[in-house]
Design an enzyme around this catalytic site. Sequence first.
Site: not given
Ligand code: IMP
Length: 179
Positions: A102-103
């Site tokens: 993952e990024d």
């Molecule tokens: P989570 O489900 O909240 O962990 O979010 C995961 C996904 O949200 C990542 O794979 C990104 O695509 C997006 N995301 C979360 N934080 C950021 C950010 O700071 N910049 C850009 N994309 C983000």
Amino acid sequence: MQRKKIHDREFEVYLTSTQIQSRLKEVADQISNDFRDDQLIILGVLNGSFMVLADLSRYLNLPVSCEFLKISSYSGTQSTGKITSIIGLNIDLTGKSVLIVEDIVDTGLSMKFLLDELQKLNPKKISIMTLLFKREAFRYNYPLDYVGFEIPNKFVVGYGLDYDGLGRNLPDIYQLCTS
Ligand code: IMP
């Protein structure tokens, strides 16, 4: 500090390409060592992980399969909290060692969804590699096996990460300016 305007917001450099590459080499060495006796599938989560997976895989000293899938949970600078389904995964994971790449892990919701879905496919083992981790935002307690950088809970773009569709192609990672 070098600034960039993307859509309506200003961003400043937070991690340079040199810092990212050097950390990816360290993480790749660790992964190569941990999976030296295994047949590993590295599974990139699109779109964000395309750069991480391309670079990380080149630093691995292992025969690996590279696969991709897509899920969606985000739009703009705030999580929508909505998860759709997995798209594009058409390989058999039964008995296989899988490394999700993952990024970024933010709240951890997308990864939790993915972990639950992939467990249903009976892999031997699922590990996680994320380039960025926002520990303060993380709402779960599953382990992240390989973390590139822990970062503050601020929006970032570049190196695969976008702000409403833009910024993914930037070689450095930028953080949203507060002033
Ligand atoms: P989570 O489900 O909240 O962990 O979010 C995961 C996904 O949200 C990542 O794979 C990104 O695509 C997006 N995301 C979360 N934080 C950021 C950010 O700071 N910049 C850009 N994309 C983000």
